[in-house]
Design an enzyme around this catalytic site. Structure first.
Site, short mmCIF file in Angstrom:
data_model
loop_
_atom_site.label_atom_id
_atom_site.label_comp_id
_atom_site.label_asym_id
_atom_site.label_seq_id
_atom_site.Cartn_x
_atom_site.Cartn_y
_atom_site.Cartn_z
N GLU A 49 -5.36 -8.55 0.94
CA GLU A 49 -6.01 -8.19 2.21
C GLU A 49 -7.48 -7.94 1.94
O GLU A 49 -7.84 -7.30 0.93
CB GLU A 49 -5.44 -6.90 2.82
CG GLU A 49 -4.06 -7.03 3.40
CD GLU A 49 -3.56 -5.72 4.02
OE1 GLU A 49 -4.38 -4.87 4.43
OE2 GLU A 49 -2.32 -5.56 4.06
N GLU A 88 0.80 -1.22 0.00
CA GLU A 88 0.00 0.00 0.00
C GLU A 88 0.84 1.28 0.00
O GLU A 88 0.79 2.07 0.96
CB GLU A 88 -0.95 0.01 1.21
CG GLU A 88 -1.90 -1.18 1.24
CD GLU A 88 -2.86 -1.14 2.44
OE1 GLU A 88 -2.70 -0.26 3.31
OE2 GLU A 88 -3.75 -2.00 2.51
O1 IFM Z 1 -4.07 -2.92 9.34
C1 IFM Z 1 -4.03 -2.45 8.04
C2 IFM Z 1 -2.90 -3.09 7.26
O2 IFM Z 1 -1.68 -2.92 7.90
C3 IFM Z 1 -2.81 -2.49 5.89
N1 IFM Z 1 -4.08 -2.52 5.21
C4 IFM Z 1 -5.25 -2.10 5.93
C5 IFM Z 1 -5.30 -2.74 7.29
C6 IFM Z 1 -6.54 -2.24 8.06
O3 IFM Z 1 -6.50 -0.87 8.24
#
Ligand code: IFM
Length: 445
Positions: free
Chosen positions: A352, A168
């Site tokens: 994710e 990200e």
């Molecule tokens: O916890 C975070 C993760 O580290 C990166 N993506 C989003 C998640 C939730 O906010």
């Protein structure tokens, strides 16, 4: 749709994701150096409740047992991140064998249980020593990152099946350099584009290093949100295009098309620099896959500035998570097909996807009942399946997150895990969503 109806490609990866600073604890153990998150979380006023990652899920000391829990759930893949400053305490130069040993043991433990490791090289925890040298604002960071990546490739490529360079980059820049809510906590319009660009250069340089040294595959992980206008007005439509450029295309266009979206100049004005054209030769290094993190959609109103991240408008009748994110599973199908249509067919992973909801205390029931998360999981897996059915090449799904953990500057107040963690005792308890996920995996295989 029942989980029994799902049909997934053979060898589909079913995993869970975590990140080093969010779960490991023991940030300075065995010769590790501090990261910017260690420094940030120990700065008064930065973290909710003054929380920090000193203990977190104590995964650094409990990794073997934690891999056992993954096996109980039937996971065949696990996405974790490597703490750069555990391995190179000063960010460059001396390698810390104690740090390498931890990740070696983790990878071996996973392999022994037929769980395929996906390792992320950068999930936000820059060595503090490199921040002292300018961090992501210093062009040399591309060399520093490539050096670190090479150390990891040499040490672990025999066991790691997928490498992800960055997690990200949008959040690294937006949170860390523009709005200051995340480490290193800067708020500077002029710094943000430079940090983004250097992240991409570092990504490209490490992909090039991998081509010389690696035997498996390497990609990048981005967080994406389909953007749609709040109304039909021209202003909202233009604002939506900009929001889309800012979050979704800012990183992918340079990697796949060799140029930033035109909207970036409008968004940043005089703060948007001219970058050397030759940088894009590095940035365009061919990746083997892309990881997509999906949490929500964004509904955009022109009256709210994109770079102030005020693009989330509450939609009547939607469900919102504890982080105030709208639950919108169809957006996952939309963003996956959008990606394929814009950048072409390539292996994609949902790296994710998950939600923070209020959970009852683990003492009340085992498993912990988390019906909203169960619903979220089912709906999003079904949305992913719809994208597969429409021809998107999706190779795996990683739920965020395996454990309740440190939600960055929100501390331990937001629980994203499918496994409940009692942070006072470190007791792990499956939530209903973990068992649901186990069933989804069983039915899909
Ligand atoms: O916890 C975070 C993760 O580290 C990166 N993506 C989003 C998640 C939730 O906010």
């Amino acid at each position: 749709m029942s989980t029994r109806d799902f049909h997934f490609p053979p060898a589909f990866a079913w995993g869970a994701a975590t990140a080093a600073y969010q779960i490991e604890g023991s940030p300075l153990a065995d010769g590790a150096g501090p990261s910017i998150w260690h420094r940030f979380s120990h700065t008064p006023g930065r973290m909710t409740n003054g929380d920090n990652g000193d203990v977190a899920c104590d995964h650094y000391r409990r990794a073997a047992g934690d891999v056992g829990l993954m096996q109980e759930l039937g996971l065949n893949a696990y996405r974790f991140s490597i703490s750069w400053s555990r391995v190179l305490p000063a960010g460059t130069g001396r390698v810390n064998q104690g740090g390498l040993d931890f990740y070696r043991r983790l990878v071996d433990e996973l392999r022994a249980k037929n769980i395929r490791p996906m390792a992320t090289l950068y999930h936000w925890d820059l060595p503090a020593a490199l921040d002292d040298r300018g961090g992501w604002l210093n062009r040399d960071v591309a060399d520093w990152f490539a050096e670190y990546a090479s150390v990891m490739f040499k040490a672990l490529d025999d066991g790691v099946e997928w490498w992800a360079t960055l997690n990200e980059p949008w959040v690294v820049t937006d949170g860390g350099y523009l709005h200051g809510a995340l480490a290193p906590g800067h708020r500077n319009l002029f710094e943000a584009p430079i940090a983004s660009h250097n992240l991409l250069r570092a990504h490209g340089r490490s992909v090039q290093a991998y081509r010389a040294e690696g035997k498996h595959v390497i990609g990048i992980v981005v967080n994406l949100e389909p953007k749609s206008p709040a109304t039909d007005s021209d202003d909202d439509r233009v604002a939506t295009q900009r929001a889309d450029a800012y979050m979704n295309r800012q990183y992918l266009d340079p990697v796949f098309r060799g140029a930033y979206p035109d909207e970036m100049r409008d968004l940043f004005g005089e703060a948007w620099p001219d970058f050397p054209a030759s940088d894009f030769d590095d940035i365009r290094a061919k990746v083997d896959f892309v990881g997509i993190n999906y949490y929500k959609r964004g509904v955009v109103q022109a009256s709210q500035k994109v770079v102030e991240r005020a693009d989330n408008i509450h939609i009547a009748s939607s469900v919102y998570t504890e982080t105030d994110w709208e639950v919108h599973a169809p957006g996952l199908t939309t963003i996956l097909t959008w990606f394929r249509d814009r950048y072409g067919a390539m292996p994609l992973y949902i790296t994710e996807n998950g939600a923070a909801f209020y959970d009852p205390p683990a003492a009340i029931s085992d498993p912990v009942e988390d019906p909203l998360r169960v619903h979220y999981l089912r709906e999003h897996v079904a949305a992913m399946q719809r994208a597969i059915e429409s021809g998107v090449d999706i190779r795996g799904y990683f739920v965020w997150s395996l454990f309740d953990n440190l939600e960055w500057s929100l501390g331990y107040t937001k629980r994203f895990g499918i496994i409940h963690v009692d942070f006072a005792t470190q007791k792990r308890t499956f939530k209903r969503s973990a068992l649901t996920y186990r069933d989804i995996i069983r039915n899909a295989m």
